[in-house]
Structure formats: structure tokens, C-alpha cells
Enzyme design. Structure first.
Site, PDB file in Angstrom:
ATOM      1  N   GLU B  60     -77.742 111.208  56.697  1.00 11.03           N
ATOM      2  CA  GLU B  60     -78.169 110.989  58.083  1.00 11.03           C
ATOM      3  C   GLU B  60     -77.019 110.621  59.004  1.00 11.03           C
ATOM      4  O   GLU B  60     -76.890 111.153  60.099  1.00 11.03           O
ATOM      5  CB  GLU B  60     -79.267 109.923  58.154  1.00 11.03           C
ATOM      6  CG  GLU B  60     -80.667 110.426  57.824  1.00 11.03           C
ATOM      7  CD  GLU B  60     -80.954 110.490  56.337  1.00 11.03           C
ATOM      8  OE1 GLU B  60     -80.113 110.035  55.539  1.00 11.03           O
ATOM      9  OE2 GLU B  60     -82.038 110.989  55.959  1.00 11.03           O
ATOM     10  N   HIS B 129     -91.384 103.556  54.903  1.00 11.43           N
ATOM     11  CA  HIS B 129     -91.694 104.848  55.539  1.00 11.43           C
ATOM     12  C   HIS B 129     -92.744 104.717  56.634  1.00 11.43           C
ATOM     13  O   HIS B 129     -93.326 105.716  57.031  1.00 11.43           O
ATOM     14  CB  HIS B 129     -92.216 105.853  54.496  1.00 11.43           C
ATOM     15  CG  HIS B 129     -91.163 106.425  53.615  1.00 11.43           C
ATOM     16  ND1 HIS B 129     -90.508 105.701  52.658  1.00 11.43           N
ATOM     17  CD2 HIS B 129     -90.631 107.674  53.540  1.00 11.43           C
ATOM     18  CE1 HIS B 129     -89.634 106.478  52.027  1.00 11.43           C
ATOM     19  NE2 HIS B 129     -89.692 107.671  52.549  1.00 11.43           N
TER      20      HIS B 129
END
Lengths: 357, 326
Positions: B60, B129
């Protein structure tokens, strides 16, 4: 792809290492300017003309001069925060760099960046960046732009030796490798990340750091500006022609403290060590010896060149000192490139209706 | 009007902007050969090729920084986060580089880039998440933040975000991708940033909200109507720029407001909106502004606990009743 360490270019007996006398003298003039410029910045800092952090490049002039001179103006250079002389080497006027250190409107970043954030889009100097290693990922993006637009531009990304322990360095190197992007990652390896010796924070040698990514590594003596220039002239051309990313361990040494608040020696490195380096590996003195022995330089020519460097540095100081501070209106300028016609973008008191700015 | 899913609307927006501007490319994990983790980029690889629809490694920080660097040098990347939860690995590149380069360079080097992906909780994905990430991004000057809740808004706002010259965080929702709705069939349907949308008109109370939560607000409003309460639902759509005028107009009409959001309460979006309303419309308020948020805990896995932790219709009705002193 195997990682390799290439032999240094140049042949024995060629004192100029294949560099023309004209370029060699230019490199000397460049380095003298960088030295005198940084001494002037040091002086300005001491009398409060420069604030904040200020990281001098004294001792590392050969690394900047030798690596950046082979670039074209449309190639990109991006760096960390010890970047004053790199900015000049890429083509920013010394006046604009000094004015930026002074926080003046005429600075290359309008006084809003300061010592650590020098930018000039007209010469593709893409910034000093203040988060160690972060610029490595930005550099991969510049390489991506060249790849995407199918140009032959090259990006040089400078970092200090501490940056190779950051995730950003490794992620950027991997991306650059898998897409074969034209980026040269250059560690200006001065042995210390701030006050921490590299050997204390790495089990492996610097030249191993790109091995996992399949990026070729090169070790170059950054104190030898001729070697550095000859090496980068060759490497930049190879990368321009599609050789893909490269990793250079450019060995150098910082003659001053990490920043202005750091003593030159006494805590993390000994006086003997620093004195020995200044005595034995000053890039300016080393080039001087070569040029004198080749009959290309004598004392009076050197003095003339040094006087010119001092004149430019003094002019930069005077220019900065006489330059206006940024207009207060600049505070809110360039936060956004596009002020959307609808909605509120700023949320401090000056946006509140009825609040006098 | 065409009826399509939120996912299809995003796909159309990407497709149209890729066709319109050759400097636009999409990069992220699984966006190309896999068609997108949530199939938002389905079919785009075939149409635009691997240079413009780019599968990245799981990296990322790296691909976000690459996107920022490419935006600094003239491209217009769309960087997909599989979810914004993963963007925390990359937030330095957004906040320290994307959001500040224009300023630090005195306007010389801009960063037209979109970071997009789902925010907030889906179903039983547990703590790491299931976070609403709006506050992290909207906090920093230099970033814009868009939070569409319907297919039409998703399409029109994504097109605007890609054309915007600044870094835009564009937050979607896993549970929204299958939501269907009408989308105008204009050749070039763009919704400007900074314009809120009144999703339901009413005059008793204002439910201010954004993103996925507009659907909870609308359900609550329906139930409240049966109880004689006519709630107005204001969908902010973008949080920066923020349509303060529409917020204030609604509050001045209803004199009561709550803020409903998916994230945590402390220094949440609702805290900022409440502050603006009390500063600029204090005299119009007949009750304190209440906030309905996620429970102030990491999201638990167990179905029953997750349900309790999420802001729901019941909480909205309770808050509305409180500001109505019923």
C-alpha cells in the site's frame, strides 16, 4: 536477475577518469560554490536569519556535483532534507535557494517550504522531503510517468543511509524493479543516520540492500567527484536506454553535525574520525590535487574560482536578506489547486461568517 | 434513468473517465486480472490494457507513493485500496506528500489523484476490516473527501473526483456495491463536489448523515413518519468541501438535528458538524445536537455484538425522540 557490484569506471593512469578538463574545472567551481553557499547558510543560521532545521551538505559536495551534472533539465531529481546543494546542482538559482532558507517570498518555494522543502518545477527539482525514505516511493511514481508517457526521462532519488531501513525504500524498490522504471536510487552514505552509525542498525552491508529486489547495486566513492561524474554519466545513459532501476551506494562523509543543533564531533563520532576524514577525503581538496598535478590549476586560478564562489554565496545572502517576507495572504494560498465553487474547504475561524480576518 | 448497482455506476464512471483522459490510470491490488476485489473494475483491463489498469503487489505504501509521484509529474491516477482499512499503511504518502506538496512548493507542483475503496464495516469482518476511516483523511487540509451513498452519487461524484485537481479520498462501502438505484443517462453526468443532497424532505427534525448511513437514516425516517414525525434526511455527499449552507438551512427549518455516522464518536465527523451548527445557527436550535455513532470499541466479530456496536435504525429513532423531547 542477479545483483552485482560493478567495477568503478576509469582506467589507471587516467587521472581525470575520462572526464574532460573543462568539465573537471566546472565540477571544482560547482563544489566551491556549494561549500561557500553552505558556509554562508551556517553563518546566517547562527545570526538567526534562518530558522527551524537546517542540514548542511558540507563534505558531501562531490556527491551532488558528480551525480546531478549528467542529468538533463527534464530529468527529475528528488531528495530528502539535506538538499540545498542538490537543488543548486539541478539548476535552482542560489539566490532562490538562500531566500527559501530565509523564509522569503522570493524563495524557490515562496518561503513556505524552507530548508527541507526546496522545489522548482521549471528544472524538475521535485523537492526536499522530510519523512525519511518517503521520497523513494514518489520517485517510483516519476519513473512510472516516464514509462507511461514513453519518454526517456530519468529520475534520481537521493536518500541518506538511514532510509534503507524504512519500508518505503523497499516497497518503492520492488515496484520500480517489477516495472523496470528509470529510477536511480542513490544513498548518500555518510555512515550516520543522525547520530546512529549504520553498522549499528544494519546486519548487512549497504550494497546488499537492493539485492532482494533484483536491482543492480554499485559502490562509488562520492568524495571523488571525477569518479562520481564519470560513473553517473554512464549510468544515466544506460537507464535512459532502458536498463531499469539502479541502486548506488555513494560513499561520502558529513563534515558538520547532522543539523545545526548537533556538534560536529564528540558524542557519536570522535574528533579524530572527523578530522581524519576532513584531512583525507575532502572532495574539493582531492580534485584540486588532481587538477594541479595535471597542470590544469594553479593557486591563482583556484583563488579566482573561490572568490567567484564566495561572491555568489554572498550575493545569495544579500538577495535573501533584502527580499520581502511572504505576503500574509499567501497563508491560505495553494492549499488546494482547485477551490470548488460549492461548499466549504477551510474550517478555521477565518471561514466563519462575521469573523474579521 | 437507468437502473444499476452502485458497483456498475462506479465502473461506468471509471470507464468514461479513462476514455476521456489518457492521463487517467487505475492501480491497486487485484484491479486488473481479477476484475477488482469487489469487481468494480470489471472488464476495464480488456478495454484499456495493462498500462492503464495495473495490478500492484500488496504494497500500500509503495503504490500509493507511486501514484502520488506520478500525479506530481502530470498523470491523474486512481489508486484503489481494497479497503480503506489498509490505507493506514500508506497514510504518510497521502497526508505528508499528496496533501502538502502543492503548498510546500508554493503552487508549483500539484497532485491530482483519487484514492478510492470501501470504508466502514461490512458483515462480521471483525476489528481490522471494519473501520470508518473518514476522520483520518478529512482532518488534513489539502485532502478532499467524498462519500457517496447511492449509485447516481457514486457515478457523478467519482467523475468529478477524477477531474478535480487535488487529492480526493473517495470512500465507498462493501455493503453498497450491490445497492441498486436510478442513474441519469446523460452522456456526461457529473455531480460537483461540495453539494449536499436532501434525500428526504421533512420539517420536524434534520438527520444529517453521509455515505452508507443514508440508508439507515431513510429507514428510520420512514418509521418515524408512522409515528407522526417528519424527518429531513440530509446527505452531505462530500465532507470536504462541505455544503454548510444546506446543513444550516435545514437546521433553521427544523430547529433540531442529529448526526448519524458509521465511525466512532470522539472527534468524529458529527463532532465537527455539531460545532459548525452551534457556532453558526445557535439561535435556531431547540435542542442540543445528538450524535449516533458506532460503539466506542473496536468492531467485534460475534454477530450479536457487531449488531449492537453498529449504529442502527433504533438508535436513530431514540436520538430523534430525544431532540424532540418525546
Amino acid at each position: 536477475m542477479a545483483t552485482m557490484t560493478e567495477e568503478k569506471p576509469g582506467t589507471k593512469g587516467d587521472a581525470l577518469k575520462g572526464v574532460s578538463p573543462e568539465i573537471a574545472l566546472e565540477l571544482l567551481q560547482d563544489m566551491l560554490l556549494y561549500r561557500r553557499f553552505e558556509e554562508k547558510a551556517e553563518e546566517a543560521y547562527a545570526i538567526g536569519k534562518i530558522g527551524g532545521f537546517c542540514h548542511l551538505h558540507i563534505g558531501q559536495e562531490g556527491a551532488a556535483a558528480g551525480s546531478l551534472k549528467p542529468l538533463r533539465v527534464d530529468d527529475w531529481a528528488i531528495s530528502a532534507y539535506r538538499e540545498h546543494t542538490q537543488a543548486i546542482a539541478k539548476g535552482i538559482a542560489p539566490n532562490a535557494v538562500m531566500a527559501e532558507l530565509f523564509g522569503r517570498a522570493t524563495g524557490c518555494s515562496g518561503g513556505k517550504g524552507g530548508s527541507m522543502h526546496l522545489f522548482d518545477a521549471s528544472v524538475n527539482f521535485m523537492g526536499g522531503h522530510g519523512i525519511v525514505g518517503a521520497q523513494c516511493a514518489l520517485a517510483s511514481g516519476m519513473g512510472w510517468t516516464a514509462h507511461y508517457n514513453e519518454t526517456d526521462q530519468v529520475c534520481i532519488c537521493f536518500m541518506g543511509d538511514a532510509a534503507v531501513n524504512q519500508g518505503a525504500f523497499h516497497e518503492a524498490m520492488n515496484l520500480t524493479a517489477i516495472w523496470n522504471l528509470p529510477v536511480i536510487y542513490v544513498v548518500e552514505n555518510n555512515d550516520y543516520g543522525m547520530g546512529t552509525a549504520f553498522s549499528r542498525v544494519s546486519k548487512t552491508e549497504m550494497k546488499m540492500k537492493s539485492a532482494a529486489h533484483g536491482v543492480p547495486a554499485h559502490v562509488v566513492n562520492g568524495q571523488d567527484v571525477l569518479e562520481t561524474y564519470a560513473f553517473f554519466t554512464d549510468l544515466v545513459q544506460k537507464v535512459r536506454e532502458g536498463a531499469g532501476p539502479q541502486f548506488v551506494d555513494l560513499k561520502t562523509y558529513r563534515f558538520k553535525g547532522h543539523s545545526m543543533s548537533d556538534p560536529v564531533s564528540g558524542t557519536y563520532r570522535s574528533k579524530e574520525e572527523v578530522d581524519g576524514k576532513i584531512e583525507g577525503s575532502d572532495p574539493i581538496a582531492m580534485l584540486r590535487v588532481v587538477l594541479e598535478s595535471e597542470g590544469l590549476l594553479d593557486e591563482s586560478r583556484l583563488n579566482e574560482m573561490d572568490a567567484e564562489a564566495r561572491r555568489i554565496a554572498q550575493e545569495a545572502f544579500d538577495f535573501a536578506d533584502e527580499s520581502p517576507l511572504p505576503d500574509p495572504d499567501a497563508l491560505y494560498r495553494d492549499v488546494y489547486a482547485e477551490i470548488n465553487p460549492n461548499g466549504r474547504l477551510f474550517f478555521d475561524a477565518h471561514e466563519r461568517p462575521g469573523f474579521a480576518q | 434513468m437507468a437502473v444499476m448497482t452502485y458497483r456498475e455506476a462506479l465502473n461506468e464512471a471509471l470507464d468514461e473517465e479513462l476514455a476521456r483522459d489518457p492521463s487517467v490510470f487505475l492501480m491497486g491490488e487485484e484491479v486488473a486480472e481479477y476484475d477488482g476485489a469487489y469487481k468494480v473494475s470489471k472488464g476495464l483491463l480488456d478495454k484499456y490494457g495493462p498500462k492503464r489498469i495495473v495490478d500492484s503487489p500488496i504494497s500500500e505504501l509503495g503504490f500509493t507513493g507511486l501514484g502520488v509521484g506520478s500525479a506530481m509529474t502530470g498523470l491523474r491516477p486512481v489508486i484503489e485500496f481494497m479497503t480503506f482499512n489498509f490505507s493506514f499503511l500508506a497514510i504518510d504518502q497521502v497526508i505528508n506528500s499528496a496533501a502538502k506538496t502543492l503548498y510546500m512548493s508554493n503552487g508549483q507542483i500539484g497532485c491530482p489523484i483519487v484514492f478510492r475503496g470501501p470504508t466502514g464495516a461490512a458483515l462480521q469482518l471483525s476489528s481490522q476490516h471494519s473501520q470508518a476511516c473518514e476522520t483520518w483523511y478529512v482532518h488534513a487540509p489539502g485532502v478532499k473527501l467524498v462519500v457517496p451513498g447511492t449509485p447516481a452519487d457514486a457515478k457523478g461524484l467519482l467523475k468529478a473526483a477524477i477531474r478535480d485537481d487535488d487529492p480526493v479520498a473517495f470512500m465507498e462501502g462493501e455493503l453498497l456495491y450491490n445497492v441498486k438505484g436510478e442513474v441519469p443517462e446523460d452522456d456526461d453526468f457529473v455531480i460537483p463536489l461540495g453539494v449536499a443532497d436532501i434525500k428526504r424532505e421533512g420539517d420536524d427534525v434534520t438527520i444529517l448523515t453521509h455515505g452508507k448511513m443514508i440508508h439507515v437514516a431513510l429507514q428510520a425516517a420512514q418509521k418515524l413518519e408512522k409515528d407522526g414525525v417528519n424527518a429531513e434526511v440530509v446527505d452531505l455527499r462530500s465532507l470536504r468541501p462541505l455544503d454548510v449552507d444546506t446543513i444550516l438551512e435545514s437546521v433553521k427549518k427544523t430547529n433540531r438535528a442529529i448526526y448519524l455516522e458509521e465511525g466512532w464518536s470522539y472527534v468524529g465527523v458529527g463532532a465537527q458538524i455539531s460545532s459548525i451548527v452551534q457556532e453558526e445557527a445557535f439561535d435556531y436550535l431547540d435542542a442540543p445536537i445528538l450524535r449516533v455513532t458506532q460503539a466506542d470499541v473496536p468492531m467485534p466479530y460475534a454477530k450479536n455484538l457487531e449488531q449492537i456496536a453498529k449504529p442502527g435504525v433504533k438508535h436513530v429513532i431514540e436520538a430523534v425522540n430525544q431532540v424532540l423531547y418525546r
